[in-house]
Design a protein around this motif. Structure first.
Motif, PDB file in Angstrom:
ATOM      1  N   VAL A 246       6.904   5.887   8.144  1.00 56.42           N
ATOM      2  CA  VAL A 246       5.790   4.945   8.245  1.00 56.42           C
ATOM      3  C   VAL A 246       6.020   3.795   7.276  1.00 56.42           C
ATOM      4  O   VAL A 246       5.884   2.621   7.620  1.00 56.42           O
ATOM      5  CB  VAL A 246       4.438   5.638   7.959  1.00 56.42           C
ATOM      6  CG1 VAL A 246       3.293   4.625   7.969  1.00 56.42           C
ATOM      7  CG2 VAL A 246       4.182   6.745   8.970  1.00 56.42           C
ATOM      8  N   LYS A 247       6.410   4.122   6.043  1.00 59.89           N
ATOM      9  CA  LYS A 247       6.671   3.092   5.034  1.00 59.89           C
ATOM     10  C   LYS A 247       7.831   2.192   5.450  1.00 59.89           C
ATOM     11  O   LYS A 247       7.751   0.968   5.341  1.00 59.89           O
ATOM     12  CB  LYS A 247       6.953   3.735   3.678  1.00 59.89           C
ATOM     13  CG  LYS A 247       7.198   2.718   2.568  1.00 59.89           C
ATOM     14  CD  LYS A 247       7.523   3.399   1.268  1.00 59.89           C
ATOM     15  CE  LYS A 247       7.805   2.457   0.135  1.00 59.89           C
ATOM     16  NZ  LYS A 247       8.293   1.142   0.430  1.00 59.89           N
ATOM     17  N   GLN A 248       8.915   2.786   5.939  1.00 62.36           N
ATOM     18  CA  GLN A 248      10.086   1.986   6.324  1.00 62.36           C
ATOM     19  C   GLN A 248       9.770   1.027   7.467  1.00 62.36           C
ATOM     20  O   GLN A 248      10.179  -0.122   7.437  1.00 62.36           O
ATOM     21  CB  GLN A 248      11.255   2.899   6.709  1.00 62.36           C
ATOM     22  CG  GLN A 248      11.894   3.568   5.532  1.00 62.36           C
ATOM     23  CD  GLN A 248      12.992   4.543   5.925  1.00 62.36           C
ATOM     24  OE1 GLN A 248      13.200   4.847   7.095  1.00 62.36           O
ATOM     25  NE2 GLN A 248      13.690   5.056   4.932  1.00 62.36           N
ATOM     26  N   THR A 249       9.035   1.487   8.474  1.00 65.25           N
ATOM     27  CA  THR A 249       8.712   0.588   9.581  1.00 65.25           C
ATOM     28  C   THR A 249       7.779  -0.518   9.116  1.00 65.25           C
ATOM     29  O   THR A 249       7.902  -1.666   9.539  1.00 65.25           O
ATOM     30  CB  THR A 249       8.092   1.339  10.779  1.00 65.25           C
ATOM     31  OG1 THR A 249       6.938   2.044  10.348  1.00 65.25           O
ATOM     32  CG2 THR A 249       9.084   2.287  11.413  1.00 65.25           C
ATOM     33  N   ASN A 250       6.869  -0.214   8.205  1.00 64.67           N
ATOM     34  CA  ASN A 250       5.975  -1.231   7.668  1.00 64.67           C
ATOM     35  C   ASN A 250       6.748  -2.238   6.830  1.00 64.67           C
ATOM     36  O   ASN A 250       6.526  -3.449   6.915  1.00 64.67           O
ATOM     37  CB  ASN A 250       4.854  -0.597   6.842  1.00 64.67           C
ATOM     38  CG  ASN A 250       3.789  -1.597   6.474  1.00 64.67           C
ATOM     39  OD1 ASN A 250       3.306  -2.336   7.322  1.00 64.67           O
ATOM     40  ND2 ASN A 250       3.433  -1.644   5.212  1.00 64.67           N
ATOM     41  N   ASP A 251       7.692  -1.755   6.016  1.00 62.67           N
ATOM     42  CA  ASP A 251       8.504  -2.652   5.181  1.00 62.67           C
ATOM     43  C   ASP A 251       9.353  -3.582   6.026  1.00 62.67           C
ATOM     44  O   ASP A 251       9.585  -4.740   5.672  1.00 62.67           O
ATOM     45  CB  ASP A 251       9.413  -1.846   4.249  1.00 62.67           C
ATOM     46  CG  ASP A 251       8.647  -1.135   3.142  1.00 62.67           C
ATOM     47  OD1 ASP A 251       7.448  -1.424   2.957  1.00 62.67           O
ATOM     48  OD2 ASP A 251       9.255  -0.271   2.482  1.00 62.67           O
ATOM     49  N   VAL A 252       9.829  -3.091   7.164  1.00 62.31           N
ATOM     50  CA  VAL A 252      10.714  -3.868   8.016  1.00 62.31           C
ATOM     51  C   VAL A 252       9.967  -4.944   8.788  1.00 62.31           C
ATOM     52  O   VAL A 252      10.403  -6.081   8.862  1.00 62.31           O
ATOM     53  CB  VAL A 252      11.472  -2.924   8.989  1.00 62.31           C
ATOM     54  CG1 VAL A 252      12.102  -3.689  10.126  1.00 62.31           C
ATOM     55  CG2 VAL A 252      12.523  -2.144   8.237  1.00 62.31           C
ATOM     56  N   SER A 253       8.847  -4.595   9.380  1.00 61.90           N
ATOM     57  CA  SER A 253       8.211  -5.567  10.263  1.00 61.90           C
ATOM     58  C   SER A 253       6.733  -5.818   9.993  1.00 61.90           C
ATOM     59  O   SER A 253       6.119  -6.590  10.712  1.00 61.90           O
ATOM     60  CB  SER A 253       8.391  -5.132  11.716  1.00 61.90           C
ATOM     61  OG  SER A 253       7.806  -3.879  11.916  1.00 61.90           O
ATOM     62  N   GLY A 254       6.154  -5.173   8.992  1.00 62.92           N
ATOM     63  CA  GLY A 254       4.730  -5.379   8.737  1.00 62.92           C
ATOM     64  C   GLY A 254       3.909  -4.889   9.913  1.00 62.92           C
ATOM     65  O   GLY A 254       4.366  -4.122  10.749  1.00 62.92           O
TER      66      GLY A 254
END
Length: 160
Positions: A127-135
């Motif tokens: 969840v954190k990685q996808t948020n960091d990548v594309s908001g």
């Protein structure tokens, strides 16, 4: 019609005020996974999964950790996916089926959707990685309009 999975898309919200694209009984999830399939005739089928980082993570998602490309949350189908782990997690799950559209441009209409009702556990790190990548990248839940899931007893619980 025979479909082939062509990509995996992760869509998510960054806060409760920015909900996921689908909900169940009014509950939104911080991440959804869409397996986008295409048939030889060009027709599209999307299988959607509600992902919950507060459940025990499913081994299927280990393949994606650290592999979400910068600036996108759509990835080609990676090799070595543990399809058996995902099938086991959703075995017997009820689902909604409806005709809709892609949720990202070009928002192609006439897409067949299957959304599983049973959430699947996902590592919080994903969840954190996808948020960091594309908001924030999910489309807000749209009014149901004239779309009704194939399970009428669930229609009031499907979407706003």
């Amino acid at each position: 019609c025979m479909y082939v999975c062509v990509c995996v898309s992760f869509v998510h919200s960054s806060s409760p005020s920015r909900p996921s694209e689908h909900n169940w009984n009014g509950r939104y999830y911080p991440l959804e996974m869409h397996l986008v399939h295409q048939a030889a005739d060009g027709s599209l089928l999307v299988v959607g999964f509600l992902l919950d980082p507060y459940m025990a993570p499913n081994a299927f998602f280990d393949t994606f950790l650290g592999k979400i490309p910068p600036a996108v949350s759509v990835v080609p189908q990676p090799a070595g996916l543990s399809w058996a782990a995902l099938r086991k997690a959703v075995a017997g799950s009820s689902f909604w089926e409806y005709s809709g559209s892609l949720t990202t441009p070009p928002c192609t209409e006439g897409v067949q959707w299957i959304v599983l009702q049973r959430p699947v556990g996902v590592p919080l790190l994903l969840v954190k990685q996808t948020n960091d990548v594309s908001g924030f990248n999910s489309r807000f839940t749209l009014p149901r309009g004239d779309r009704f899931p194939d399970h009428p007893e669930d229609e009031e619980e499907h979407a706003e």
